[in-house]
Design a protein around this motif. Structure first.
Motif, PDB file in Angstrom:
ATOM      1  N   PRO A   1     -16.330  45.699 165.757  1.00 38.04           N
ATOM      2  CA  PRO A   1     -15.787  46.914 166.264  1.00 38.04           C
ATOM      3  C   PRO A   1     -15.149  46.946 167.471  1.00 38.04           C
ATOM      4  N   ALA A   2     -13.955  47.593 167.728  1.00 36.83           N
ATOM      5  CA  ALA A   2     -13.051  47.578 168.880  1.00 36.83           C
ATOM      6  C   ALA A   2     -13.789  47.484 170.152  1.00 36.83           C
ATOM      7  N   GLU A   3     -14.680  48.328 170.319  1.00 40.12           N
ATOM      8  CA  GLU A   3     -15.679  48.650 171.632  1.00 40.12           C
ATOM      9  C   GLU A   3     -16.256  47.388 172.005  1.00 40.12           C
TER      10      GLU A   3
ATOM     11  N   ASN B   1     -13.223  41.364 172.356  1.00 38.10           N
ATOM     12  CA  ASN B   1     -12.564  40.199 171.269  1.00 38.10           C
ATOM     13  C   ASN B   1     -13.726  39.405 170.793  1.00 38.10           C
TER      14      ASN B   1
END
Length: 405
Positions: A373-375, A378
């Motif tokens: 998930p982006a949140e 990386n």
């Protein structure tokens, strides 16, 4: 192969027919003839392959012939946990309904009345004793157990017993056994510690090693490539997005099990934990709570990888990558049982990438890597060859000065 093709007597074949057992599993076809010939045996086979019947049937076959010493303990079957002892005892009852053989199950986690009943069974001389190592040793140390007539000594899931620290207990029991006996050892894996135990207690054993079967097709396998500090947040995301399925989470150590369970409890998830610091009574209660849906998530070490027989586990999470392919298959095999579908998700940190790559090679397929998930930020690159601990250690070495005189 059919059971009727083996050298089993009519009493045992009648029992098998009544229970509608016709075809042997591979481990049964290979092990039963060897055990009937009174040879020592090491058998490497997974749970779920029919190994319990592989050692029970030939022993019952011999006992049903009535040539053993009456009112004396003839056979000892040792198992690592109370739960497995109960499963073996249940199968023993099924076969024993048709074969006149007495048995007693010896394990801890019960009251004084049960201990007294166990003592009675041992002193009267049950034909077959099914026992956990610690509880059998407790009875032995009280001085009323006679093992001088034991003809068959069977260790089931021997690797788990050693993982749980039972080596010394096993050797204490062995000291009380006759030297002339048949010793049979079943194990899911064959590490060096199992080979050491085998060389100590077996005599010229036959060896059976069945190849590890691939995971069930109904298991959807996936993985997250992540940093160690992202794992708990992935779990939070997984259980926030949908109702918690009945889930098992495997971690590499009891300390990590405790940590993960503590953090999941803070997320208001109904979670329990199983590890070797819990006594037998508490482990059994935790399993019962899980079976009866009082908790949704069970966090544990590999101590439960082959010890949970629950059909409705929907999700398995490998918080850490298992050490080898066999452990991976055992772990994810807790889901997709009894024709259910299941999901298995593995968290792959940088240090575990090489291990996971070896598991993929064994499976002969690449496991889908779910994007983080982006949140969560990386993720590390999945590059098992360059992220192996050995490679990283090599890269950290100081460069050699080739111009040094």
């Amino acid at each position: 192969m059919k059971f009727s093709e083996l050298n089993l007597n009519d009493n045992v074949l009648e029992a098998l027919d009544a229970m509608m057992f016709d075809e042997c599993t591979p481990i049964q076809a290979e092990a039963i003839p060897i055990i009937l010939e009174n040879k020592d045996l090491i058998a490497v086979a997974q749970t779920g392959t029919g190994k319990t019947a592989a050692f029970l049937l030939p022993v019952l076959n011999k006992l049903s012939e009535g040539k053993h010493t009456p009112d004396k303990i003839n056979t000892i079957i040792m198992s690592p946990t109370r739960e497995l002892a109960q499963q073996i005892d249940k199968e023993m009852e099924g076969f024993g309904y048709f074969v006149s053989v007495s048995s007693v199950a010896i394990y801890g986690g019960n009251d004084g009345i049960a201990f007294a009943q166990q003592k009675k069974g041992l002193t009267l001389g049950a034909d077959v004793v099914i026992a956990t190592p610690g509880r059998l040793l407790s009875h032995l140390n009280l001085g009323y157990v006679d093992l001088s007539h034991v003809e068959h000594f069977i260790l089931d899931e021997a690797d788990r017993m050693l993982d749980m620290g039972f080596f010394e207990d096993i050797m204490q029991v062995v000291k009380c056994l006759p030297k002339e006996r048949q010793t049979i050892m079943f194990s899911a894996t064959m590490p060096s510690k199992i080979q050491k135990l085998a060389s100590s207690i077996l005599t010229n054993p036959e060896v059976i090693k069945l190849s590890v079967s691939k995971p069930a097709e109904k298991i959807l396998q996936a993985a997250y490539v992540c940093f160690e500090n992202q794992k708990l947040e992935i779990i939070r995301t997984l259980f926030n997005n949908e109702d918690a399925k009945k889930s098992v989470i495997f971690a590499s150590s009891k300390l990590k099990v405790k940590e993960v369970a503590r953090e999941l409890a803070k997320m208001n998830l109904r979670v329990g934990e199983i590890h070797s610091d819990l006594d037998q009574k508490n482990r059994e209660q935790m399993l019962q709570d899980f079976k009866s849906n009082n908790i949704d998530i069970l966090v544990g070490t590999d101590i439960i990888a082959r010890g949970i027989d629950i059909d409705d586990i929907g999700l398995v999470i490998n918080y850490d990558v298992p050490n080898d392919s066999e452990d991976y298959v055992h772990r994810i095999g807790r889901t997709a049982r009894a024709n259910h579908e299941g999901i298995a998700i593995t968290f792959i940190s940088e240090k575990d990438q090489e291990n996971f790559y070896e598991i993929e090679r064994f499976l002969e397929k690449e496991i889908f890597k779910i994007p983080l998930p982006a949140e969560l930020g990386n993720a590390p690159t999945y590059d098992p060859k360059n992220n192996s601990p050995r490679k990283q250690q090599y890269n950290k070495r100081p460069a050699r000065n080739k111009n040094k005189n």
